[in-house]
Motif scaffolding. Structure first.
Motif, PDB file in Angstrom:
ATOM      1  N   UNK A  46       0.820  -1.211   0.000  1.00  0.00           N
ATOM      2  CA  UNK A  46       0.000   0.000   0.000  1.00  0.00           C
ATOM      3  C   UNK A  46       0.854   1.262   0.000  1.00  0.00           C
ATOM      4  N   UNK A  47       1.942   1.255   0.761  1.00  0.00           N
ATOM      5  CA  UNK A  47       2.830   2.410   0.801  1.00  0.00           C
ATOM      6  C   UNK A  47       3.475   2.650  -0.565  1.00  0.00           C
ATOM      7  N   UNK A  48       3.910   1.581  -1.212  1.00  0.00           N
ATOM      8  CA  UNK A  48       4.517   1.703  -2.532  1.00  0.00           C
ATOM      9  C   UNK A  48       3.532   2.186  -3.576  1.00  0.00           C
ATOM     10  N   UNK A  49       2.319   1.619  -3.543  1.00  0.00           N
ATOM     11  CA  UNK A  49       1.283   2.052  -4.482  1.00  0.00           C
ATOM     12  C   UNK A  49       0.964   3.532  -4.311  1.00  0.00           C
ATOM     13  N   UNK A  50       0.844   3.956  -3.072  1.00  0.00           N
ATOM     14  CA  UNK A  50       0.492   5.352  -2.795  1.00  0.00           C
ATOM     15  C   UNK A  50       1.594   6.306  -3.265  1.00  0.00           C
ATOM     16  N   UNK A  51       2.834   5.931  -3.005  1.00  0.00           N
ATOM     17  CA  UNK A  51       3.953   6.776  -3.424  1.00  0.00           C
ATOM     18  C   UNK A  51       4.026   6.863  -4.946  1.00  0.00           C
ATOM     19  N   UNK A  52       3.821   5.727  -5.637  1.00  0.00           N
ATOM     20  CA  UNK A  52       3.863   5.721  -7.098  1.00  0.00           C
ATOM     21  C   UNK A  52       2.719   6.540  -7.683  1.00  0.00           C
ATOM     22  N   UNK A  53       1.536   6.440  -7.067  1.00  0.00           N
ATOM     23  CA  UNK A  53       0.389   7.208  -7.551  1.00  0.00           C
ATOM     24  C   UNK A  53       0.616   8.711  -7.362  1.00  0.00           C
ATOM     25  N   UNK A  54       1.094   9.105  -6.196  1.00  0.00           N
ATOM     26  CA  UNK A  54       1.322  10.523  -5.935  1.00  0.00           C
ATOM     27  C   UNK A  54       2.359  11.094  -6.893  1.00  0.00           C
ATOM     28  N   UNK A  55       3.414  10.326  -7.160  1.00  0.00           N
ATOM     29  CA  UNK A  55       4.451  10.791  -8.080  1.00  0.00           C
ATOM     30  C   UNK A  55       3.885  10.988  -9.485  1.00  0.00           C
ATOM     31  N   UNK A  56       3.082  10.032  -9.952  1.00  0.00           N
ATOM     32  CA  UNK A  56       2.490  10.146 -11.280  1.00  0.00           C
ATOM     33  C   UNK A  56       1.500  11.307 -11.345  1.00  0.00           C
TER      34      UNK A  56
ATOM     35  N   UNK B 150      -3.604   4.720 -13.886  1.00  0.00           N
ATOM     36  CA  UNK B 150      -4.649   5.168 -12.974  1.00  0.00           C
ATOM     37  C   UNK B 150      -4.646   6.687 -12.834  1.00  0.00           C
ATOM     38  N   UNK B 151      -3.464   7.267 -12.630  1.00  0.00           N
ATOM     39  CA  UNK B 151      -3.371   8.719 -12.465  1.00  0.00           C
ATOM     40  C   UNK B 151      -3.843   9.442 -13.712  1.00  0.00           C
ATOM     41  N   UNK B 152      -3.496   8.939 -14.897  1.00  0.00           N
ATOM     42  CA  UNK B 152      -3.938   9.572 -16.146  1.00  0.00           C
ATOM     43  C   UNK B 152      -5.449   9.508 -16.290  1.00  0.00           C
ATOM     44  N   UNK B 153      -6.042   8.347 -15.993  1.00  0.00           N
ATOM     45  CA  UNK B 153      -7.500   8.227 -16.072  1.00  0.00           C
ATOM     46  C   UNK B 153      -8.175   9.189 -15.100  1.00  0.00           C
ATOM     47  N   UNK B 154      -7.594   9.357 -13.911  1.00  0.00           N
ATOM     48  CA  UNK B 154      -8.162  10.292 -12.935  1.00  0.00           C
ATOM     49  C   UNK B 154      -8.092  11.726 -13.434  1.00  0.00           C
ATOM     50  N   UNK B 155      -7.025  12.063 -14.141  1.00  0.00           N
ATOM     51  CA  UNK B 155      -6.894  13.419 -14.692  1.00  0.00           C
ATOM     52  C   UNK B 155      -7.847  13.611 -15.863  1.00  0.00           C
ATOM     53  N   UNK B 156      -7.939  12.619 -16.736  1.00  0.00           N
ATOM     54  CA  UNK B 156      -8.829  12.732 -17.898  1.00  0.00           C
ATOM     55  C   UNK B 156     -10.279  12.939 -17.482  1.00  0.00           C
ATOM     56  N   UNK B 157     -10.681  12.326 -16.390  1.00  0.00           N
ATOM     57  CA  UNK B 157     -12.079  12.401 -15.961  1.00  0.00           C
ATOM     58  C   UNK B 157     -12.328  13.451 -14.880  1.00  0.00           C
ATOM     59  N   UNK B 158     -11.306  14.236 -14.540  1.00  0.00           N
ATOM     60  CA  UNK B 158     -11.506  15.338 -13.604  1.00  0.00           C
ATOM     61  C   UNK B 158     -11.450  14.968 -12.144  1.00  0.00           C
ATOM     62  N   UNK B 159     -11.065  13.740 -11.827  1.00  0.00           N
ATOM     63  CA  UNK B 159     -10.921  13.361 -10.418  1.00  0.00           C
ATOM     64  C   UNK B 159      -9.691  14.005  -9.791  1.00  0.00           C
ATOM     65  N   UNK B 160      -8.733  14.353 -10.629  1.00  0.00           N
ATOM     66  CA  UNK B 160      -7.504  15.003 -10.181  1.00  0.00           C
ATOM     67  C   UNK B 160      -7.261  16.221 -11.059  1.00  0.00           C
ATOM     68  N   UNK B 161      -6.900  17.334 -10.435  1.00  0.00           N
ATOM     69  CA  UNK B 161      -6.553  18.535 -11.178  1.00  0.00           C
ATOM     70  C   UNK B 161      -5.080  18.460 -11.562  1.00  0.00           C
ATOM     71  N   UNK B 162      -4.753  18.421 -12.858  1.00  0.00           N
ATOM     72  CA  UNK B 162      -3.348  18.275 -13.265  1.00  0.00           C
ATOM     73  C   UNK B 162      -2.540  19.514 -12.902  1.00  0.00           C
ATOM     74  N   UNK B 163      -1.474  19.313 -12.139  1.00  0.00           N
ATOM     75  CA  UNK B 163      -0.707  20.461 -11.659  1.00  0.00           C
ATOM     76  C   UNK B 163       0.778  20.354 -11.972  1.00  0.00           C
ATOM     77  N   UNK B 164       1.180  19.354 -12.757  1.00  0.00           N
ATOM     78  CA  UNK B 164       2.591  19.195 -13.092  1.00  0.00           C
ATOM     79  C   UNK B 164       3.077  20.299 -14.015  1.00  0.00           C
ATOM     80  N   UNK B 165       4.373  20.560 -13.976  1.00  0.00           N
ATOM     81  CA  UNK B 165       5.001  21.548 -14.852  1.00  0.00           C
ATOM     82  C   UNK B 165       6.153  20.884 -15.588  1.00  0.00           C
TER      83      UNK B 165
END
Length: 299
Positions: A107-117, A270-285
């Motif tokens: 769970x810790x690894x999954x969470x860290x990988x998701x947050x990074x993406x 997962x992170x891309x799908x969340x951004x495409x559907x508006x679950x996550x606001x894309x903030x990367x630069x």
């Protein structure tokens, strides 16, 4: 490192490994070469302040000859051996978790990988609020990879895991399986989103020949642009699954949305799908500059 400094290999440079690294910076650890970076004599690398040559095993013949002819002192060889033994002793004392497969570590690894993406994915274009994709919308995913991302680079950047995530499969969960299709131009004519993934493979020791997108992606974008000029109602989203900059070469006039994911790791889908559907606001630069065009020098 692989480069030479003023004609001397980094692995054999006393200036870098002793004068700068140890004398100026106070480094007390062990110096290890990159894979095959010691291109000269291993005795020269030891004299310079390098302790471990990779990859092993070492051929000690040249070192023994250097000891015998006096170009390498036994004291210098002892220093290298002591540094390696000290490293082994320090690392052997570290206690590792008894079970690296239990749920807490997963769970810790999954969470860290998701947050990074999630934090690294960049939204570069969104014409007339084309994104996010609204609930109930239809999506057709174009390309041979069927929207599956390249999570990692090749060579030393290659990572094998069974925990990778899928952008198309996640979209099916969010939007309904019946709303997701592949390479469906009829659906695009009727108003479905066209999601095109541009994937470029990369690894160390293998330079890209140019900054162009692949011919396959260009052909898909040209076909979608032509379809829209003939009345297709869908919107076009281009996903850049790439190791570095590319030139769009006019694609910005065709597409409605542009997202750069680079190599997003196992939770990238997962992170891309969340951004495409508006679950996550894309903030990367972007950490790099994308050129407007690639023009070969005439010199």
């Amino acid at each position: 490192a692989y480069p030479s400094i003023n004609g001397t290999s980094s692995s054999e440079s006393r200036f870098l490994l002793t004068e700068v690294l140890r004398d100026d910076w106070g480094f007390e650890g062990t110096v290890v070469t990159d894979w095959g970076a010691c291109t000269g004599k291993t005795s020269d690398a030891i004299n310079a302040g390098c302790q471990i040559y990779m990859p092993g095993p070492w051929d000690h013949t040249e070192i023994m000859e250097a000891i015998q002819n006096g170009s390498l002192s036994t004291e210098k060889l002892d220093e290298a051996a002591y540094s390696v033994l000290k490293l082994i002793d320090e690392r052997a004392s570290l206690e590792m978790p008894s079970d690296l497969t239990n749920d807490r570590y997963i769970e810790t690894g999954d969470r860290a990988a998701y947050e990074a993406a999630k934090e690294g994915i960049c939204l570069l274009m969104n014409k007339e609020d084309a994104l996010p994709i609204k609930q109930g919308s239809k999506v057709s995913i174009f390309g041979e990879n069927r929207g599956e991302l390249q999570d990692f680079g090749g060579g030393s950047a290659q990572v094998f895991t069974d925990r990778t995530t899928s952008m198309p499969e996640t979209l099916k969960t969010y939007l309904g399986s019946g709303n997701i299709s592949y390479n469906d131009m009829d659906a695009f004519y009727e108003g479905a989103y066209a999601v095109v993934t541009e994937t470029i493979l990369s690894r160390e020791g293998q330079d890209r020949e140019d900054l162009n997108m692949t011919r396959e992606t260009r052909d898909i974008l040209d076909s979608l642009g032509k379809a829209r000029s003939m009345g297709a109602k869908g919107r076009i989203i281009l996903i850049l699954n790439i190791p570095g900059p590319v030139t769009l070469d006019g694609a910005e006039d065709i597409i409605d949305g542009l997202i750069c994911v680079f190599y997003p790791g196992m939770m990238g889908g997962l992170a891309l799908a969340d951004i495409l559907t508006g679950r996550v606001n894309p903030s990367g630069a972007l950490p790099v500059t994308f050129p407007a065009r690639d023009r070969k020098s005439t010199r």
